[in-house]
Design a protein around this motif. Structure first.
Motif, PDB file in Angstrom:
ATOM      1  N   UNK A   1      -0.343 107.054  24.513  1.00 44.26           N
ATOM      2  CA  UNK A   1      -0.971 106.299  23.372  1.00 44.26           C
ATOM      3  C   UNK A   1      -0.517 106.013  22.057  1.00 44.26           C
ATOM      4  N   UNK A   2       0.284 107.189  21.659  1.00 42.87           N
ATOM      5  CA  UNK A   2       0.816 107.064  20.304  1.00 42.87           C
ATOM      6  C   UNK A   2       1.865 106.218  20.078  1.00 42.87           C
TER       7      UNK A   2
ATOM      8  N   UNK B   1       4.623 118.805  25.562  1.00 42.94           N
ATOM      9  CA  UNK B   1       6.108 119.557  25.405  1.00 42.94           C
ATOM     10  C   UNK B   1       6.884 119.530  26.547  1.00 42.94           C
ATOM     11  N   UNK B   2       6.201 120.098  27.766  1.00 37.81           N
ATOM     12  CA  UNK B   2       6.826 120.058  29.116  1.00 37.81           C
ATOM     13  C   UNK B   2       7.852 121.484  29.158  1.00 37.81           C
ATOM     14  N   UNK B   3       8.812 121.408  28.223  1.00 44.08           N
ATOM     15  CA  UNK B   3       9.804 122.559  28.336  1.00 44.08           C
ATOM     16  C   UNK B   3      10.473 122.646  26.782  1.00 44.08           C
ATOM     17  N   UNK B   4      10.947 123.866  26.783  1.00 38.95           N
ATOM     18  CA  UNK B   4      11.714 124.021  25.488  1.00 38.95           C
ATOM     19  C   UNK B   4      13.271 124.042  25.587  1.00 38.95           C
ATOM     20  N   UNK B   5      13.655 123.671  26.727  1.00 37.33           N
ATOM     21  CA  UNK B   5      15.180 123.795  26.856  1.00 37.33           C
ATOM     22  C   UNK B   5      15.485 122.166  26.842  1.00 37.33           C
ATOM     23  N   UNK B   6      16.582 121.974  26.177  1.00 41.51           N
ATOM     24  CA  UNK B   6      17.092 120.542  25.625  1.00 41.51           C
ATOM     25  C   UNK B   6      17.387 120.032  26.899  1.00 41.51           C
ATOM     26  N   UNK B   7      18.463 120.528  27.922  1.00 42.36           N
ATOM     27  CA  UNK B   7      18.855 119.939  28.859  1.00 42.36           C
ATOM     28  C   UNK B   7      17.870 119.605  30.115  1.00 42.36           C
TER      29      UNK B   7
ATOM     30  N   UNK C   1     -10.145 113.526  22.189  1.00 45.36           N
ATOM     31  CA  UNK C   1      -8.810 113.805  22.396  1.00 45.36           C
ATOM     32  C   UNK C   1      -7.733 112.686  22.392  1.00 45.36           C
ATOM     33  N   UNK C   2      -6.371 113.048  22.184  1.00 42.83           N
ATOM     34  CA  UNK C   2      -5.304 111.733  22.449  1.00 42.83           C
ATOM     35  C   UNK C   2      -4.128 112.487  22.871  1.00 42.83           C
ATOM     36  N   UNK C   3      -3.627 112.062  24.120  1.00 43.57           N
ATOM     37  CA  UNK C   3      -2.284 112.269  24.400  1.00 43.57           C
ATOM     38  C   UNK C   3      -1.225 111.898  23.452  1.00 43.57           C
ATOM     39  N   UNK C   4      -0.318 112.614  23.101  1.00 42.41           N
ATOM     40  CA  UNK C   4       0.969 112.374  22.355  1.00 42.41           C
ATOM     41  C   UNK C   4       2.153 112.802  22.739  1.00 42.41           C
ATOM     42  N   UNK C   5       3.034 112.185  22.911  1.00 40.77           N
ATOM     43  CA  UNK C   5       4.527 112.619  23.042  1.00 40.77           C
ATOM     44  C   UNK C   5       5.127 113.207  21.696  1.00 40.77           C
ATOM     45  N   UNK C   6       5.509 114.550  21.432  1.00 43.23           N
ATOM     46  CA  UNK C   6       6.154 114.872  20.247  1.00 43.23           C
ATOM     47  C   UNK C   6       7.319 113.890  19.774  1.00 43.23           C
ATOM     48  N   UNK C   7       7.209 113.811  18.457  1.00 44.59           N
ATOM     49  CA  UNK C   7       8.030 112.518  17.785  1.00 44.59           C
ATOM     50  C   UNK C   7       7.537 111.358  17.534  1.00 44.59           C
ATOM     51  N   UNK C   8       6.241 111.124  18.147  1.00 39.98           N
ATOM     52  CA  UNK C   8       5.460 109.642  17.983  1.00 39.98           C
ATOM     53  C   UNK C   8       4.201 109.688  17.107  1.00 39.98           C
ATOM     54  N   UNK C   9       4.108 110.984  16.516  1.00 42.93           N
ATOM     55  CA  UNK C   9       2.909 111.061  15.562  1.00 42.93           C
ATOM     56  C   UNK C   9       3.462 111.227  14.125  1.00 42.93           C
ATOM     57  N   UNK C  10       3.721 109.934  13.460  1.00 41.62           N
ATOM     58  CA  UNK C  10       4.136 110.286  11.942  1.00 41.62           C
ATOM     59  C   UNK C  10       2.880 110.276  11.215  1.00 41.62           C
ATOM     60  N   UNK C  11       3.099 110.841   9.958  1.00 42.15           N
ATOM     61  CA  UNK C  11       1.802 111.295   9.090  1.00 42.15           C
ATOM     62  C   UNK C  11       0.944 110.320   8.946  1.00 42.15           C
ATOM     63  N   UNK C  12       1.161 108.867   8.613  1.00 41.65           N
ATOM     64  CA  UNK C  12       0.498 107.940   8.406  1.00 41.65           C
ATOM     65  C   UNK C  12      -0.639 107.362   9.889  1.00 41.65           C
TER      66      UNK C  12
END
Length: 390
Positions: A68-69, A125-131, A97-108
């Motif tokens: 949604x974001x 988030x799903x995982x914290x390992x980049x690969x 509640x709203x679902x969001x992917x990290x990086x798609x929720x800027x301040x405005x």
């Protein structure tokens, strides 16, 4: 219950910046999509729906996707304004509640969300390992996760949930332990932790058929789940549902609507809803959804839920919860004792140490928690239909 208007709303935004390799949801890459026309249609569906099923006090709203974001600031503001216009009666304790992917929720955008009533964000988030993020088709970075949580809190949204996944290709038990440690360090109020399911029609399914999907062993996957339970409970999160953990008082009210078999509005392409004894699913295609909303509700299929089916759902969904199924609530809902309908099934599962009864409440045992699907399937078609009627 059949005549009661839903107190929960699910709204589907079927757009995302990139479709993940495991995703089989109704979701389309946003580039070139008629997003504004879709929002027009969504407002029309709201109007058709409330005319047919007038709303009362709304207790939970959940905007899911897709992502949604990916809506821009103006589109987000428009969506939230429309929701308030057609569903104006909100509980003072609403969970929004709203679902969001990290990086798609800027301040405005977060400020618009907060002003529109949103008070809870579920970050994928799903995982914290980049690969591993790259392998599953996620486009956010590890640093995006922490930054997004921090920005949301700075704006004033303090109820944060993180989604984590286990059983991913090439994921190890140590990877899962690290993901939990990193997640806990962000101190969210809630975790949803799901095992990967390879669904037909996904990139992962195609790779599986080709023998190119290196999944962890069943033993490792079980260890990941048990490790998750142990680490999160040690960090102060109670496991209130098979896949969900929360700090006290921060359990998901909206998802509890589903698990407690309560009615809810379902709006948007591919959305499911349940109201007045009828389940429905909307058409999935964006173009078809827009066209159908011109003339009425865009429903693709309906199902009248029989009394027996409702009782089966009560058991299958309710047993996912730590609190389980209460005999008193069952009798109040269906005017028949739980033991009359499912006595033989309950006795069998109790004998196998899959279910336990305490103070009039049936719940999964530790063993039952690991074999939940076996428990749930045991109730299908096993009710005493000659006593209660189908």
């Amino acid at each position: 219950m059949n005549n009661v208007s839903p107190r929960s709303i699910y709204i589907h935004i079927p757009f995302c910046s990139h479709k993940c390799h495991y995703c089989d949801f109704t979701a389309y890459v946003v580039g070139g999509q008629p997003v504004d026309e879709y929002l027009d249609a969504l407002e029309r569906e709201m109007a058709w729906t409330v005319a047919e099923i007038p709303p009362e006090e709304i207790e939970t709203i959940f905007i899911g996707g897709g992502t949604p974001t990916v809506l821009d600031v103006k589109q987000m503001e428009r969506l939230l304004t429309a929701i308030r216009r057609y569903f104006p009666f909100w509980s003072d304790e609403i969970e929004y509640t709203i679902e969001a992917n990290p990086g798609t929720t800027e301040k405005e955008k977060l400020e618009v969300m907060l002003a529109g009533g949103i008070n809870r964000i579920s970050f994928g988030a799903q995982t914290f390992r980049p690969d591993l993020l790259a392998n599953i088709g996620r486009v956010h970075s590890v640093s995006d996760i922490g930054r997004s949580v921090e920005t949301a809190r700075a704006v004033g949204i303090h109820n944060i949930s993180l989604d984590l996944m286990f059983g991913l290709p090439k994921q190890t038990v140590a990877d899962m332990e690290e993901a939990i440690r990193e997640g806990v360090a962000l101190a969210p109020e809630h975790f949803s932790v799901y095992s990967l399911k390879v669904e037909e029609g996904t990139v992962f399914h195609a790779k599986l058929l080709q023998g190119k999907l290196p999944l962890p062993s069943e033993e490792d996957e079980l260890m990941m789940y048990q490790l998750t339970r142990e680490r999160l409970q040690a960090a102060g999160y109670s496991q209130y549902e098979i896949s969900n953990f929360a700090r006290p008082g921060k359990e998901s009210k909206h998802n509890s609507t589903y698990w407690k078999n309560n009615p809810y509005y379902g709006l948007g392409a591919g959305a499911h809803g349940y109201a007045r004894g009828v389940r429905h699913v909307n058409v999935k295609g964006v173009g078809e959804y827009i066209r159908r909303c011109e003339k009425g509700r865009p429903i693709a299929e309906t199902l009248d839920v029989t009394r027996m089916e409702a009782m089966e759902n009560e058991m299958i969904l309710g047993l996912r919860l730590e609190e389980g199924v209460h005999e008193g609530r069952f009798r109040e809902r269906f005017d028949v004792a739980l033991a009359v309908v499912f006595g033989d099934v309950l006795a069998t599962l109790e004998k196998k140490d899959l279910l336990q009864k305490e103070m009039g409440r049936w719940s999964l045992t530790e063993k039952g928690l690991l074999f939940g699907n076996d428990v749930f399937s045991a109730f299908l078609g096993e009710g005493v239909d000659h006593v209660v009627g189908r």
